[in-house]
Design a protein around this motif. Structure first.
Motif, PDB file in Angstrom:
ATOM      1  N   VAL A   1      22.576  33.433  51.728  1.00 43.20           N
ATOM      2  CA  VAL A   1      23.799  34.174  52.063  1.00 43.20           C
ATOM      3  C   VAL A   1      24.063  35.241  50.991  1.00 43.20           C
ATOM      4  CG1 VAL A   1      26.283  33.986  52.454  1.00 43.20           C
ATOM      5  CG2 VAL A   1      24.750  32.201  53.315  1.00 43.20           C
ATOM      6  N   ALA A   2      23.888  34.889  49.730  1.00 45.64           N
ATOM      7  CA  ALA A   2      24.128  35.853  48.648  1.00 45.64           C
ATOM      8  C   ALA A   2      23.163  37.041  48.735  1.00 45.64           C
ATOM      9  CB  ALA A   2      23.993  35.159  47.299  1.00 45.64           C
ATOM     10  N   GLU A   3      21.913  36.774  49.058  1.00 44.30           N
ATOM     11  CA  GLU A   3      20.935  37.873  49.185  1.00 44.30           C
ATOM     12  C   GLU A   3      21.297  38.799  50.345  1.00 44.30           C
ATOM     13  OE1 GLU A   3      17.061  35.502  47.335  1.00 44.30           O
ATOM     14  OE2 GLU A   3      17.448  35.427  49.489  1.00 44.30           O
ATOM     15  N   LEU A   4      21.778  38.240  51.440  1.00 49.36           N
ATOM     16  CA  LEU A   4      22.225  39.076  52.570  1.00 49.36           C
ATOM     17  C   LEU A   4      23.399  39.949  52.140  1.00 49.36           C
ATOM     18  CD1 LEU A   4      22.079  36.373  55.406  1.00 49.36           C
ATOM     19  CD2 LEU A   4      20.453  38.247  55.060  1.00 49.36           C
TER      20      LEU A   4
ATOM     21  N   ASP B   1      28.753  27.797  50.519  1.00 47.59           N
ATOM     22  CA  ASP B   1      28.089  29.053  50.126  1.00 47.59           C
ATOM     23  C   ASP B   1      28.919  30.264  50.544  1.00 47.59           C
ATOM     24  OD1 ASP B   1      25.971  27.706  49.072  1.00 47.59           O
ATOM     25  OD2 ASP B   1      24.425  28.771  50.219  1.00 47.59           O
ATOM     26  N   VAL B   2      29.437  30.222  51.775  1.00 47.00           N
ATOM     27  CA  VAL B   2      30.223  31.353  52.270  1.00 47.00           C
ATOM     28  C   VAL B   2      31.470  31.565  51.406  1.00 47.00           C
ATOM     29  CG1 VAL B   2      31.680  32.113  54.197  1.00 47.00           C
ATOM     30  CG2 VAL B   2      29.341  31.299  54.630  1.00 47.00           C
ATOM     31  N   ARG B   3      32.161  30.477  51.070  1.00 44.03           N
ATOM     32  CA  ARG B   3      33.371  30.615  50.246  1.00 44.03           C
ATOM     33  C   ARG B   3      33.026  31.204  48.873  1.00 44.03           C
ATOM     34  NH1 ARG B   3      35.726  30.669  54.584  1.00 44.03           N
ATOM     35  NH2 ARG B   3      36.312  28.735  55.623  1.00 44.03           N
ATOM     36  N   THR B   4      31.927  30.738  48.294  1.00 39.00           N
ATOM     37  CA  THR B   4      31.500  31.270  46.991  1.00 39.00           C
ATOM     38  C   THR B   4      31.225  32.768  47.086  1.00 39.00           C
ATOM     39  OG1 THR B   4      30.538  29.156  46.358  1.00 39.00           O
ATOM     40  CG2 THR B   4      29.722  31.103  45.198  1.00 39.00           C
ATOM     41  N   CYS B   5      30.517  33.171  48.143  1.00 39.06           N
ATOM     42  CA  CYS B   5      30.162  34.587  48.294  1.00 39.06           C
ATOM     43  C   CYS B   5      31.383  35.435  48.654  1.00 39.06           C
ATOM     44  CB  CYS B   5      29.052  34.745  49.340  1.00 39.06           C
ATOM     45  SG  CYS B   5      27.446  34.190  48.744  1.00 39.06           S
ATOM     46  N   GLN B   6      32.297  34.874  49.410  1.00 38.95           N
ATOM     47  CA  GLN B   6      33.527  35.628  49.710  1.00 38.95           C
ATOM     48  C   GLN B   6      34.272  35.949  48.408  1.00 38.95           C
ATOM     49  OE1 GLN B   6      35.187  32.847  52.541  1.00 38.95           O
ATOM     50  NE2 GLN B   6      34.706  34.185  54.288  1.00 38.95           N
ATOM     51  N   ALA B   7      34.336  34.976  47.508  1.00 35.92           N
ATOM     52  CA  ALA B   7      35.035  35.192  46.240  1.00 35.92           C
ATOM     53  C   ALA B   7      34.297  36.216  45.381  1.00 35.92           C
ATOM     54  CB  ALA B   7      35.171  33.867  45.496  1.00 35.92           C
ATOM     55  N   ARG B   8      32.965  36.201  45.458  1.00 35.17           N
ATOM     56  CA  ARG B   8      32.158  37.084  44.617  1.00 35.17           C
ATOM     57  C   ARG B   8      32.118  38.515  45.153  1.00 35.17           C
ATOM     58  NH1 ARG B   8      26.107  35.278  44.290  1.00 35.17           N
ATOM     59  NH2 ARG B   8      27.075  33.368  43.524  1.00 35.17           N
ATOM     60  N   TYR B   9      32.048  38.676  46.479  1.00 33.21           N
ATOM     61  CA  TYR B   9      31.777  40.004  47.050  1.00 33.21           C
ATOM     62  C   TYR B   9      33.019  40.718  47.575  1.00 33.21           C
ATOM     63  CZ  TYR B   9      26.931  38.838  46.402  1.00 33.21           C
ATOM     64  OH  TYR B   9      25.738  38.501  45.814  1.00 33.21           O
ATOM     65  N   SER B  10      34.063  39.994  47.844  1.00 31.24           N
ATOM     66  CA  SER B  10      35.288  40.661  48.296  1.00 31.24           C
ATOM     67  C   SER B  10      35.787  41.696  47.289  1.00 31.24           C
ATOM     68  CB  SER B  10      36.360  39.607  48.597  1.00 31.24           C
ATOM     69  OG  SER B  10      37.582  40.250  48.878  1.00 31.24           O
TER      70      SER B  10
ATOM     71  N   THR C   1      33.507  42.421  53.032  1.00 33.35           N
ATOM     72  CA  THR C   1      34.144  41.288  53.697  1.00 33.35           C
ATOM     73  C   THR C   1      33.062  40.451  54.379  1.00 33.35           C
ATOM     74  OG1 THR C   1      36.150  42.571  54.100  1.00 33.35           O
ATOM     75  CG2 THR C   1      35.827  40.598  55.450  1.00 33.35           C
ATOM     76  N   LEU C   2      32.996  39.184  54.006  1.00 33.44           N
ATOM     77  CA  LEU C   2      32.014  38.265  54.590  1.00 33.44           C
ATOM     78  C   LEU C   2      32.740  37.316  55.537  1.00 33.44           C
ATOM     79  CD1 LEU C   2      29.275  36.755  54.794  1.00 33.44           C
ATOM     80  CD2 LEU C   2      29.971  35.500  52.709  1.00 33.44           C
ATOM     81  N   PHE C   3      32.308  37.318  56.802  1.00 32.42           N
ATOM     82  CA  PHE C   3      32.874  36.394  57.782  1.00 32.42           C
ATOM     83  C   PHE C   3      31.926  35.218  57.979  1.00 32.42           C
ATOM     84  CE2 PHE C   3      34.654  40.530  59.293  1.00 32.42           C
ATOM     85  CZ  PHE C   3      35.992  40.252  59.064  1.00 32.42           C
ATOM     86  N   SER C   4      32.518  34.051  58.237  1.00 31.63           N
ATOM     87  CA  SER C   4      31.711  32.908  58.652  1.00 31.63           C
ATOM     88  C   SER C   4      31.411  33.058  60.138  1.00 31.63           C
ATOM     89  CB  SER C   4      32.468  31.605  58.405  1.00 31.63           C
ATOM     90  OG  SER C   4      33.647  31.571  59.202  1.00 31.63           O
ATOM     91  N   GLY C   5      30.358  32.371  60.576  1.00 34.29           N
ATOM     92  CA  GLY C   5      30.033  32.458  61.998  1.00 34.29           C
ATOM     93  C   GLY C   5      28.875  31.549  62.354  1.00 34.29           C
TER      94      GLY C   5
END
Ligand SMILES: [Zn+2]
Ligand SMILES: [Zn+2]
Length: 254
Positions: A20-23, A60-69, A74-78
């Motif tokens: 997820v982080a690489e994406l 992973d998504v929550r970690t990346c949301q905090a890092r990339y926001s 904006t990272l959405f889950s899906g």
């Protein structure tokens, strides 16, 4: 320029190559501002049910949301549901268990055959196969709690490889019924960028379908890469934008 991509796969999918982080890193480098990581949930005929470990996925998504926001992404889950129209109870239970931002409904199987491969046409008139496929798309749109109908043209990927670009007007009626269901049930049509320019006349055929979608009252089209590795993010988004605008539609932004 399109800056949204709401369909891509991470290593939480069996066929995904990147985390997820690489994406997220690749999306940022391409100037995207919103993405959704939508890993596969499948019920393959004659095989075991596939789904990510969603507890780990959401961590992973929550970690990346905090890092990339803070960096503007904006990272959405899906998730991408394969043939959900055949698995309503399991789909409803999964969607009740986890709160996904983006729910994609897809056709991956037709009459027990994986429609990634041309042998799904063995012994059949391709236009009969196309008609049955769009009947199933209509069912997904009408009966499944998803927000996006993915790769509406997917049956043409193997079909065009075997029979050439489809004569799209021969299946106007079933395609329009599927599009009507998408509009009537407030779903978003995806224009999958993976196979744009696949065969001669390909983009013209897709433009015809987008024009029908507009005529049926559809407006927003999600231009999605369906990337399974970072190098595929953002591919053909310029072509996709041109087709969407030419049809009188608007690129979807969540
Ligand atoms: Zn798919
Ligand atoms: Zn996909």
């Amino acid at each position: 320029m399109i800056v949204t991509d709401l369909h891509m796969h991470s290593t939480f999918s069996l066929d995904g190559s990147n985390t997820v982080a690489e994406l997220c890193e690749q999306a940022l480098s391409l100037g995207l501002t919103q993405i959704a990581v939508t890993d596969h949930v499948e019920w393959p005929p004659n095989s075991v049910h596939q789904r990510p470990d969603f507890d780990r996925y959401f961590a992973d998504v929550r970690t990346c949301q905090a890092r990339y926001s803070p960096r503007g992404l904006t990272l959405f889950s899906g998730l991408e549901l394969g043939n959900p129209q055949d698995h309503h109870a399991e789909v409803d239970a999964l969607l009740a268990e986890y709160a996904f931002d983006v729910v994609i409904g897809s056709m991956h199987w037709l009459d027990g055959q994986n429609i990634h491969y041309t042998h799904c046409f063995d012994g059949h008139d391709p236009y009969d196969v196309y008609t049955r496929y769009f009947g199933e798309i209509e069912q997904i749109a009408a009966t499944v709690s998803c927000s996006i109908i993915a790769h509406f043209d997917r049956i043409f990927w193997p079909g065009a490889s075997r029979f050439g670009t489809p004569q799209i007007t021969r299946i106007e009626a079933p395609v329009r019924r599927a599009l009507q269901a998408i509009v009537a049930h407030d779903k978003i049509l995806e224009l999958n960028t993976r196979f744009l320019t696949h065969t001669p006349g390909w983009n013209d055929a897709l433009l015809t379908v987008l024009g029908w979608y507009r005529a049926e009252g559809g407006r927003f089209v999600a231009a999605n890469s369906d990337a399974h590795r970072v190098a595929e993010i953002g591919r053909h988004r310029d072509l996709a934008e041109g087709l969407i605008m030419a049809a009188g539609c608007t690129p979807y932004v969540r």
